[in-house]
Structures are given as structure tokens and as C-alpha cells.
Design a protein around this motif. Structure first.
Motif, short mmCIF file in Angstrom:
data_model
loop_
_atom_site.label_atom_id
_atom_site.label_comp_id
_atom_site.label_asym_id
_atom_site.label_seq_id
_atom_site.Cartn_x
_atom_site.Cartn_y
_atom_site.Cartn_z
N GLY A 168 8.45 1.20 -24.04
CA GLY A 168 8.38 2.51 -23.40
C GLY A 168 8.48 2.46 -21.90
O GLY A 168 8.46 3.50 -21.24
N SER A 169 8.62 1.26 -21.33
CA SER A 169 8.72 1.11 -19.88
C SER A 169 10.15 1.29 -19.39
O SER A 169 11.12 1.22 -20.17
CB SER A 169 8.24 -0.29 -19.47
OG SER A 169 6.88 -0.49 -19.76
N LEU A 170 10.26 1.49 -18.08
CA LEU A 170 11.54 1.35 -17.37
C LEU A 170 11.57 -0.05 -16.79
O LEU A 170 10.65 -0.44 -16.06
CB LEU A 170 11.66 2.39 -16.26
CG LEU A 170 12.90 2.23 -15.36
CD1 LEU A 170 14.15 2.72 -16.07
CD2 LEU A 170 12.71 2.96 -14.03
N GLN A 203 13.60 -1.54 -28.69
CA GLN A 203 14.47 -0.38 -28.61
C GLN A 203 14.83 -0.02 -27.16
O GLN A 203 14.37 1.00 -26.63
CB GLN A 203 13.79 0.82 -29.29
CG GLN A 203 13.58 0.61 -30.79
CD GLN A 203 12.81 1.71 -31.47
OE1 GLN A 203 12.88 1.86 -32.69
NE2 GLN A 203 12.07 2.51 -30.72
N PRO A 204 15.67 -0.84 -26.50
CA PRO A 204 16.23 -0.38 -25.23
C PRO A 204 17.17 0.78 -25.52
O PRO A 204 17.82 0.82 -26.57
CB PRO A 204 17.00 -1.60 -24.72
CG PRO A 204 17.35 -2.38 -25.95
CD PRO A 204 16.23 -2.15 -26.92
N CYS A 252 17.97 -6.23 -26.86
CA CYS A 252 18.83 -6.81 -25.83
C CYS A 252 19.75 -5.75 -25.24
O CYS A 252 19.89 -4.64 -25.76
CB CYS A 252 19.66 -7.96 -26.41
SG CYS A 252 20.90 -7.45 -27.62
N VAL A 253 20.37 -6.15 -24.14
CA VAL A 253 21.46 -5.41 -23.51
C VAL A 253 22.71 -6.27 -23.65
O VAL A 253 22.65 -7.49 -23.46
CB VAL A 253 21.14 -5.12 -22.03
CG1 VAL A 253 22.36 -4.61 -21.30
CG2 VAL A 253 19.98 -4.13 -21.91
N ALA A 277 22.95 -0.67 -23.95
CA ALA A 277 21.62 -0.93 -24.51
C ALA A 277 21.76 -0.95 -26.03
O ALA A 277 22.29 -0.01 -26.62
CB ALA A 277 20.64 0.15 -24.07
N LEU A 278 21.27 -2.01 -26.67
CA LEU A 278 21.41 -2.14 -28.12
C LEU A 278 20.08 -1.82 -28.80
O LEU A 278 19.18 -2.65 -28.89
CB LEU A 278 21.89 -3.55 -28.49
CG LEU A 278 23.27 -3.94 -27.94
CD1 LEU A 278 23.72 -5.26 -28.53
CD2 LEU A 278 24.31 -2.85 -28.19
#
Length: 295
Positions: free
Chosen positions: A271-273, A236-237, A217-218, A211-212
Motif C-alpha cells: 500500500g506504499s508509494l 500488487q504494484p 515486480c515491475v 507494474a505487474l
């Protein structure tokens, strides 16, 4: 490469982190560090529950007992009983310490690894990496790290990966699975200054998913460090984990941490999954293998 968003769990975490898949119960767990909550979501029944914790859970591992987690709280490491709230300390920082625990993962032998970060002052100042062995002893393994993140191992557990988010770098080490020792630290990937590698996990093909933070992005890095980027709908992942019945779902936590109102309006699912369907798999991380008495 398939990367398709199939579900969003809108929990509005301020600092969602540490996402972990439980293969025994088909449940995904994660923490909201700043809100002092542990979340679990049962996938097939779509049931969400949350546990309030006495301190900030910054990293954690599931254990052989369903109601006990090995919690890296901000101030120390403890066995935490979810139902009773009982806390059995294994290690605590001295009073006045400026570091807190951060990212944590189990290795293939069920030992728990967890890093720290400086909360105040120089965020790049030397912090630490700790290992909790199955006899419940806690050992400091590494000191030369600023913000410890992204702990991961390749499939045969011969290499260990650790990110220093403050330096935007991912390191790799030679790993001895029997002794739990790391050696031969080398740079695996240096990222741009505006993007910090956060929580990570290795897939079964030897690619490292990260997670970047700040990058929206990932990333999926080849064994040689070549990146593939997958956009996510948040700035913000924070952490990734594979799971699901076929181990091909990627769970991504995220954070609202210190974002402006404009930024939050631009990304309302912050803030989600997030749950993504992929066409790769990753074996689930084992539970912490330490033995202890129920207390």
C-alpha cells in the motif's frame, strides 16, 4: 541497469493507482481509488497531503489550473475543484452501468485518455477506451477491451500502448498524434496467467515500464517485447511514473486490495508509494491542455 529503492511513503493505500509526476511543482500525485482520496507528495520538502473526493477517482490528469484536476470518477468524467469540491461533469455513465473508469493518461498534445473495466460479473467482458479532447468533448475510441490499463506512448508519439489486464496482454497501435486516432492493433506482449500488466510508462530509450499486478515486480520491455524484471517488496504494484528533478526517479504505487492477513504480514509495506533511482529518464507527461473557466 540501476533500480535502487531510495524512499518509501507508507500511506497504506487500499488501491493506490494512477501515479503522476508534476514537473512544475516537483510533486507526485496518485489516487487511492477505494478510499476516495487523492494524494500529493512534494519531493524536496517531503510534504504529504491528501484530498477527500466525493466519488472514487480511478484516473486523473492535472490541468493548467493548480486546484483543478480532470477526474475520471467511477461514474463519469468531470473537472474537479480540489478546494471547493465543485464537480463539473463532462460525461456520465447511465444509471445502473456495471463499468467504472480505470486507468488514465495524457498524450503529447494534452488530450486525456482513460479506459474502463467491468466491476461486476465477467471482468473480461468488453469495456471501453475514451478520449477527452481539449474542447472537453468525450469520445469512445475502442470497445474491444476487458480491463483497460497501461496507457503509454513512445517518445515520438507514433505508437500507443494499452494493456488488457484481464487477458494479461499488452497491445500496441499505430498512433496519429495530430488526429488522436489509433489503428493497426497488434499484440506487443502476452504475459503468464498469474501476472496482469497494470499502469505503465515509456522511457526515453523506447522501453515500456509496466507494474505487474500479482507479480511482485515491475517489468521493462524492450521495443521488441523482451522483458527485464525488477522485484518490488509488494505483491500488487499498480502503476509507474517517472519524475524527479532529472526525470530518472521511478514512482511505484501499490495495493492491499483483497489480500489475506498472512500476505499483508509477509509484505508490511504493502500500500506504499515506492521511489526508485534509475539510470534512465522519461519526459514528464503534459497536463491536460483543455481550456475552461474557473468555477
Amino acid at each position: 541497469m540501476m533500480f535502487e529503492l531510495i524512499d518509501t511513503i507508507d500511506v497504506k493505500n487500499y488501491l493506490g493507482e494512477g501515479v503522476t509526476w508534476d514537473d512544475q511543482t516537483q510533486t507526485v500525485w496518485w489516487t487511492d481509488i477505494e478510499e476516495k482520496q487523492l494524494f500529493c507528495y512534494q519531493l524536496s520538502h517531503r510534504q504529504l497531503c491528501a484530498f477527500d473526493t466525493p466519488y472514487r477517482v480511478c484516473g486523473f490528469a492535472l490541468t493548467q489550473q493548480a486546484d483543478v484536476v480532470l477526474a475520471a470518477f467511477d461514474r463519469g468524467i468531470a473537472l474537479y475543484h480540489l478546494i471547493s469540491g465543485n464537480t463539473e461533469w463532462l460525461f456520465q455513465f447511465p444509471e445502473g452501468a456495471t463499468v467504472r473508469f480505470n486507468e488514465g493518461r495524457t498524450d503529447a498534445k494534452g488530450r486525456f485518455w482513460v479506459g474502463t473495466m467491468n466491476e461486476f460479473g465477467d471482468k473480461t467482458a468488453s469495456s471501453g477506451l475514451y478520449r477527452v479532447d481539449t474542447d472537453l468533448t468525450v469520445t469512445k475510441i475502442e470497445a474491444n477491451v476487458g480491463i483497460c490499463n497501461g496507457l503509454a506512448w513512445n517518445a515520438d508519439a507514433t505508437r500507443f500502448y494499452m494493456a488488457d489486464s484481464g487477458q494479461q496482454v499488452i497491445y500496441q497501435y499505430r498512433f496519429d498524434i495530430d488526429s488522436g486516432e489509433i489503428a493497426d492493433k497488434a499484440i506487443f506482449k502476452q504475459l503468464p496467467a498469474n501476472t496482469s500488466p497494470d499502469g505503465a510508462m515509456m522511457d526515453d530509450t523506447g522501453h515500456l515500464w509496466s507494474a505487474l499486478w500479482g507479480g511482485s515486480c515491475v517489468a521493462r520491455f524492450s521495443p521488441e517485447g523482451e522483458p527485464q524484471y525488477f522485484a518490488v517488496p509488494v505483491e500488487q504494484p499498480t502503476c509507474v511514473a517517472f519524475g524527479g528533478e532529472h526525470h530518472n526517479l521511478l514512482f511505484v504505487t501499490s495495493a492491499c486490495y483483497q489480500l489475506s492477513d498472512d500476505a499483508l504480514q509477509a509484505a508490511p509495506k504493502t500500500g506504499s508509494l515506492f521511489i526508485y533511482q534509475t539510470d534512465v529518464t522519461s519526459a514528464p507527461r503534459p497536463r491536460f491542455a483543455g481550456e475552461f473557466h474557473h468555477g
